[in-house]
Design an enzyme around this catalytic site. Structure first.
Site, PDB file in Angstrom:
ATOM      1  CG  PHE A 193      27.315  35.948  45.481  1.00  0.00           C
ATOM      2  CD1 PHE A 193      27.004  36.467  44.238  1.00  0.00           C
ATOM      3  CD2 PHE A 193      27.400  36.818  46.555  1.00  0.00           C
ATOM      4  CE1 PHE A 193      26.769  37.824  44.070  1.00  0.00           C
ATOM      5  CE2 PHE A 193      27.168  38.181  46.399  1.00  0.00           C
ATOM      6  CZ  PHE A 193      26.848  38.678  45.150  1.00  0.00           C
ATOM      7  CG  ASP A 225      23.753  31.787  49.886  1.00  0.00           C
ATOM      8  OD1 ASP A 225      22.575  32.046  49.590  1.00  0.00           O
ATOM      9  OD2 ASP A 225      24.675  32.619  49.836  1.00  0.00           O
ATOM     10  CE1 TYR A 239      19.518  40.247  46.675  1.00  0.00           C
ATOM     11  CE2 TYR A 239      19.328  40.949  48.955  1.00  0.00           C
ATOM     12  CZ  TYR A 239      20.066  40.399  47.937  1.00  0.00           C
ATOM     13  OH  TYR A 239      21.354  40.001  48.173  1.00  0.00           O
ATOM     14  CE  LYS A 240      20.129  36.825  44.829  1.00  0.00           C
ATOM     15  NZ  LYS A 240      20.790  37.699  43.867  1.00  0.00           N
ATOM     16  NE  ARG A 242      22.901  36.669  36.999  1.00  0.00           N
ATOM     17  CZ  ARG A 242      22.835  36.905  38.295  1.00  0.00           C
ATOM     18  NH1 ARG A 242      23.146  35.966  39.152  1.00  0.00           N
ATOM     19  NH2 ARG A 242      22.444  38.077  38.766  1.00  0.00           N
TER      20      ARG A 242
HETATM   21  C1  LIG Z   1      24.351  33.283  46.570  1.00  0.00           C
HETATM   22  C2  LIG Z   1      24.303  34.684  47.114  1.00  0.00           C
HETATM   23  N1  LIG Z   1      24.580  34.903  48.414  1.00  0.00           N
HETATM   24  C3  LIG Z   1      24.561  36.147  48.940  1.00  0.00           C
HETATM   25  C4  LIG Z   1      24.250  37.242  48.145  1.00  0.00           C
HETATM   26  C5  LIG Z   1      24.252  38.634  48.678  1.00  0.00           C
HETATM   27  O1  LIG Z   1      24.250  38.723  50.041  1.00  0.00           O
HETATM   28  P1  LIG Z   1      23.526  39.961  50.778  1.00  0.00           P
HETATM   29  O2  LIG Z   1      22.052  39.711  50.627  1.00  0.00           O
HETATM   30  O3  LIG Z   1      24.023  39.925  52.149  1.00  0.00           O
HETATM   31  O4  LIG Z   1      23.912  41.197  50.053  1.00  0.00           O
HETATM   32  C6  LIG Z   1      23.924  37.051  46.792  1.00  0.00           C
HETATM   33  C7  LIG Z   1      23.594  38.207  45.950  1.00  0.00           C
HETATM   34  O5  LIG Z   1      23.219  38.135  44.820  1.00  0.00           O
HETATM   35  C8  LIG Z   1      23.978  35.744  46.270  1.00  0.00           C
HETATM   36  O6  LIG Z   1      23.724  35.535  44.981  1.00  0.00           O
END
Ligand SMILES: Cc1ncc(COP(=O)(O)O)c(C=O)c1O
Length: 435
Positions: free
Chosen positions: A141, A223, A248-249, A396
């Site tokens: 990402f 991550d 938030y997921k 997706r």
């Molecule tokens: C792997 C990953 N890292 C980071 C993020 C987004 O980062 P943030 O929560 O700082 O907007 C996402 C968003 O979908 C993501 O899929």
């Protein structure tokens, strides 16, 4: 959990319904407001009654206590980030002090990558003779690369020289042997990888990658945005040095919910790259000294005041997750994804499964590939089958186990099939902006 035998039409629907009737987690869906057939919970999970109750509780206490809430609210707000971290610990396989809730995923990448890069280079990479590289991958990402590059630039280093990128052979996945070769060939200071790739859903073996990184003298950071709440982890046991993720997921804590991070206890006391008073040792924080003493736990990586209202939904959302149990959630998630893969295999040849076939190598979502994926995603959404599109050719589909069932998965595949056969997707413009 048994997946229904594949069939389209009424027979298929009935089999899916029968599987849903046997599902011990089926009742959890009643706790959520789920718009339509919702397959986008890996982007934004829906609202639960539990999250609403947690926010209302904080609002009531704000009204009743005002500033006294920092100490007198139940739970008190002063330790809100640490307390939520403790509640999250079992989901990521951590000890309670190893987890904190703060910032955003991206801000936490900044502070943790910056911290560990400095630690790998004598405390300050800007003054190191020959700093090594941060190893990432081509399918990450993008925010992860933006943040790491910015941290390198802040130390006067050229990101093109100090960010090493493992390439994908097929545009979908990353081979572990390619990661190992990069570790052999370069001086890697940090291996920073996702748990699950955001597009294909490839799930990495975190324990193996952490062991590999350590074998080559690198720190291992992850991550977990696409796995926390749907895939169990054992970060402490795997010896992971640090991790970041969002809520938030699959955690369903709301749009832009405050994020989470993990720091292995063996690194407690390390100087955070982005220090702030909320990461100060709690016992002496209000002595207001001008020198920073980091808290001896993951809370040290907090920067400013914990945003209590933005963190509150997570408290309620965690009640739901813990009640369901992460092992059961993973089991159901794998069964739903397996069923989806089997259905997509029966669709016309224009469709392909872009996710790993081995369930043990797949996270919670499935990439359904089609040359007209963008229009298909728009047409599906118009029919209340909420999915998202990821360029260049992926629809997706995330059957999140707390509120979706086999009937929902069946509906996605049946709608894809009818849209393809009728070519009804041609009437749609590809979606633009945030999806
Ligand atoms: C792997 C990953 N890292 C980071 C993020 C987004 O980062 P943030 O929560 O700082 O907007 C996402 C968003 O979908 C993501 O899929």
């Amino acid at each position: 959990m048994e997946t229904p035998a594949v069939a389209f039409g009424e027979t298929g629907r009935q089999r899916a319904r029968a599987a849903d009737e046997r599902d011990p987690l089926a009742e959890f869906a009643n706790r959520f407001d789920v718009p339509g057939t919702y397959m986008d919970g890996n982007s934004l999970g829906p609202l639960s009654a539990d999250a609403v109750a947690a926010v209302e509780h904080v609002l009531d206490e704000w009204r009743d206590y005002a500033v006294e809430g920092w100490t007198d609210a139940d739970p008190d707000w002063f330790h809100y980030g640490e307390r939520l971290g403790g509640r999250l610990a079992p989901l990521v396989g951590a000890r309670e002090p190893e987890v904190a809730v703060c910032g955003s995923t991206t801000a936490n990448v900044h502070t943790l990558v910056g911290t560990f890069y400095d630690a790998a280079n004598g405390g300050n990479a800007a003054h190191a003779d020959d700093p090594g590289v941060v190893l990432v991958n081509e399918l990450d990402f993008p925010t992860d690369h933006y943040a790491v590059r910015a941290q390198l630039r802040a130390r006067g280093l050229d990101p093109d020289d100090h960010l090493a990128v493992v390439e994908s052979r097929d545009g979908r996945t990353i081979e572990q042997s390619d990661i190992e070769r990069a570790l052999q060939e370069q001086d890697v200071d940090i291996l920073f990888f996702p748990s699950v790739l955001y597009r294909s859903g490839q799930l990495f073996d975190i324990a193996e990658l952490a062991a590999l990184a350590h074998e080559y003298g690198a720190y291992a950071g992850f991550d977990l945005a696409h796995s926390v709440g749907v895939v169990p982890h054992d970060l402490h046991g795997a010896g992971v040095d640090f991790a970041v993720w969002c809520h938030y997921k699959y955690l369903n804590a709301g749009p832009g919910a405050v994020a989470g991070l993990f720091c292995h206890e063996e690194h407690f006391g390390i100087q955070p790259a982005l220090a702030g008073w909320w990461g100060h040792e709690k016992e002496t924080q209000f002595e207001m000294r001008q020198t920073f003493t980091p808290a001896a736990n993951a809370g040290a990586f907090q920067i400013g005041t914990v945003p209590v209202l933005a963190a509150a939904p997570l408290d309620g959302a965690l009640d739901v997750i813990h009640e369901a149990g992460i092992a059961s959630l993973r089991e159901k998630s794998a069964a739903l994804a397996e069923y989806l893969v089997a259905l997509v295999d029966e669709l016309p040849d224009a469709f392909a499964v872009g996710s790993p076939r081995d369930p043990a190598r797949r996270g919670g979502h499935v990439a359904v590939e089609h040359d007209e994926a963008a229009r298909l995603a728009a047409a599906l959404t118009d029919r209340d089958v909420i999915v998202d599109y990821r360029p260049p050719n992926v629809v997706r589909v995330a059957p999140a186990p707390l509120y979706t069932g086999f009937v929902d998965v069946h509906r996605v595949a049946a709608t894809l099939r009818s849209l393809h056969e009728s070519r009804a997707y041609e009437a749609y413009e590809p979606p633009s902006g945030v999806t």
